[in-house]
Design an enzyme around this catalytic site. Structure first.
Site, mmCIF file in Angstrom:
data_model
loop_
_atom_site.group_PDB
_atom_site.id
_atom_site.type_symbol
_atom_site.label_atom_id
_atom_site.label_comp_id
_atom_site.label_asym_id
_atom_site.label_seq_id
_atom_site.Cartn_x
_atom_site.Cartn_y
_atom_site.Cartn_z
ATOM 1 N N HIS A 91 43.722 46.152 29.052
ATOM 2 C CA HIS A 91 42.508 45.627 29.050
ATOM 3 C C HIS A 91 41.351 46.358 28.477
ATOM 4 C CE1 HIS A 91 39.259 43.300 30.289
ATOM 5 N NE2 HIS A 91 39.083 43.626 31.482
ATOM 6 N N CYS A 101 33.912 41.765 31.227
ATOM 7 C CA CYS A 101 35.229 41.545 30.622
ATOM 8 C C CYS A 101 35.441 40.469 29.444
ATOM 9 C CB CYS A 101 36.428 41.585 31.674
ATOM 10 S SG CYS A 101 36.429 42.788 32.810
ATOM 11 N N GLY A 124 32.654 40.469 35.408
ATOM 12 C CA GLY A 124 31.500 40.916 36.175
ATOM 13 C C GLY A 124 30.512 40.168 36.436
ATOM 14 N N CYS A 168 38.124 36.627 34.153
ATOM 15 C CA CYS A 168 37.128 37.085 35.356
ATOM 16 C C CYS A 168 36.504 37.923 34.639
ATOM 17 C CB CYS A 168 38.096 37.475 36.449
ATOM 18 S SG CYS A 168 39.047 38.620 36.294
ATOM 19 N N SER A 178 45.054 45.970 35.930
ATOM 20 C CA SER A 178 45.405 46.110 34.313
ATOM 21 C C SER A 178 45.002 47.510 34.005
ATOM 22 C CB SER A 178 43.932 45.464 33.681
ATOM 23 O OG SER A 178 42.824 45.680 34.297
ATOM 24 N N ARG A 211 55.185 49.140 30.829
ATOM 25 C CA ARG A 211 56.014 50.252 31.550
ATOM 26 C C ARG A 211 57.442 49.839 31.941
ATOM 27 N NH1 ARG A 211 50.728 51.530 35.216
ATOM 28 N NH2 ARG A 211 50.210 49.390 34.738
ATOM 29 N N SER A 265 59.440 49.951 34.703
ATOM 30 C CA SER A 265 59.232 50.272 36.142
ATOM 31 C C SER A 265 60.232 49.484 36.874
ATOM 32 C CB SER A 265 57.783 49.738 36.525
ATOM 33 O OG SER A 265 57.484 50.399 37.338
ATOM 34 N N GLN A 312 35.390 45.704 42.047
ATOM 35 C CA GLN A 312 36.553 44.692 41.410
ATOM 36 C C GLN A 312 37.754 45.065 42.319
ATOM 37 O OE1 GLN A 312 37.966 45.848 37.415
ATOM 38 N NE2 GLN A 312 37.050 48.003 37.744
#
Length: 382
Positions: A338, A89, A370, A368, A237, A212, A214, A157
């Protein structure tokens, strides 16, 4: 030591999954931001030293060194090379680090750092599942060393996001309140036109498609993800399509091309932690970066930390004590998407523009990644 300067930063809109950018080839998506960057700054394209692009799951239309393909698809000079990197990422944030290091070492004067991801066409983890016909169920299953050290259950994740929520005492509702605020901030930023200077419209898409409308009631109706009992799509994400790029140059290039720097790369570092927890590394990485830079969070005006999951940012806020009001002020990846390999320079583009809008001096970015990794970049607005 020579300085590395940021002269420009831009990005495409984030196209939602199967949205307005879904049909665009990765090379053309990246080409769009590269061509715009070159045209905006007046440096002859043959004078660029390198193009460093982040990309994850670089298979299919993202394969074959997509950095080079994007530059060529933009119709730019064939003599300029490109290289594609994968720090998961944080790939395009690492691209900025490599670009800055090239400039600070004196080996390059004009470098593009950026990234591209077409997640509609190449879904997340496509490169991992490509190994299944070979008999590997995940990237780790065939490694004796990995299994001996970390066990046979592969890290995920989603499991990490759940572990973080549990460890830091975050309830499902806590995560949903945070996620709702991310969307609220993003929608407000769009309404106020905060992203207009950084976005280069494409294919009729002029702004981010992902935020969104929401409510906590709607979020409460969603099912949990992959065996979790707190993590849902609402607090995660969004997958999306996008590209971003920054122009990093030396002091000599500033003078040669009569450029005005917008920021200085003040600090770059990367640290790592437990790969099973995976998403906690921004906490020790931030502490390490501030110590190396001789700074404290009191010196930082704004922070961008990638909202891979709500629990990641909320744990970071709890551990550091930094003000949420100064963190992801225009929303984060929960609302704005993302696009994996493009997110690092996407966030830094937004950080730079927001420092300019508010008059802040220092911005810190972390995310963060992987393998339990985290990059930290501190930029100084000039």
């Amino acid at each position: 030591m020579p300085e590395a300067y940021i002269v420009d930063a831009l990005r495409s809109p984030t196209g939602k999954r199967k949205g307005g950018l879904a049909h665009i080839h990765g090379a053309d998506l990246g080409a769009h931001v590269l061509k715009s960057l070159v045209e905006r700054n007046g440096i002859p394209d043959a004078d660029y030293d390198d193009v460093i692009f982040g990309c994850v799951d670089a298979i299919g239309p993202l394969a074959g060194d997509i950095a080079r393909s994007c530059w060529l698809a933009a119709g730019l000079d064939e003599s300029v090379p490109g290289v594609t990197i994968d720090r998961q990422c944080g790939s395009s944030q690492q691209a900025v680090h490599f670009a800055a290091q090239a400039v600070m070492s004196g080996t390059s004067d004009v470098v593009v750092a950026g990234g591209v991801q077409t997640m509609t066409q190449i879904p997340i983890s496509s490169a991992m599942t490509a190994a299944e016909p070979l008999g590997f169920t995940d990237p780790f299953s065939g490694s004796e060393g990995w299994v001996a050290r970390y066990g046979s259950e592969p890290p995920t994740q989603f499991k990490s996001a759940q572990m973080i929520a549990d460890h830091w005492g975050l309830s499902r509702k806590d995560l949903e309140v945070f996620a709702l605020e991310s969307n609220t901030r993003a929608l407000k930023a769009i309404e106020e036109g905060r992203f207009e200077r950084e976005i280069v419209p494409l294919a009729g898409v002029t702004t981010d498609e992902t935020p969104r409308q929401s409510s906590l009631e709607k979020m409460a109706e969603l099912d949990y993800l992959f065996g979790c009992d707190k993590v849902t799509a609402a607090v995660s994400s969004q997958t999306c399509d996008g590209a971003s790029a920054m122009l990093v140059v030396s002091e000599d290039a500033l003078k040669r091309y009569n450029l005005t720097p917008r920021a200085r790369v003040h600090h770059i570092s990367v640290r790592a932690a437990d790969p099973i927890w995976m998403l906690t590394a921004p906490i020790p990485a931030t502490e390490y970066a501030l110590k190396k830079a001789g700074m404290s969070l009191a010196d930082i005006d704004l922070v961008e930390i990638n909202e891979a999951f709500a629990s990641v940012v909320m744990a970071w806020l709890k551990e550091t004590g930094f003000d949420h009001a100064k963190t992801n002020v225009n929303g984060g990846a929960i609302a704005l998407g993302h696009p994996l390999g493009a997110t690092g320079t996407k966030l830094m583009t937004t950080l730079l523009h927001e420092l300019e809008r508010t008059g802040g001096r220092y911005g810190l970015q972390t995310m963060c990644e992987g393998g339990g990794q985290a990059n930290v970049t501190i930029i100084e607005r000039l």
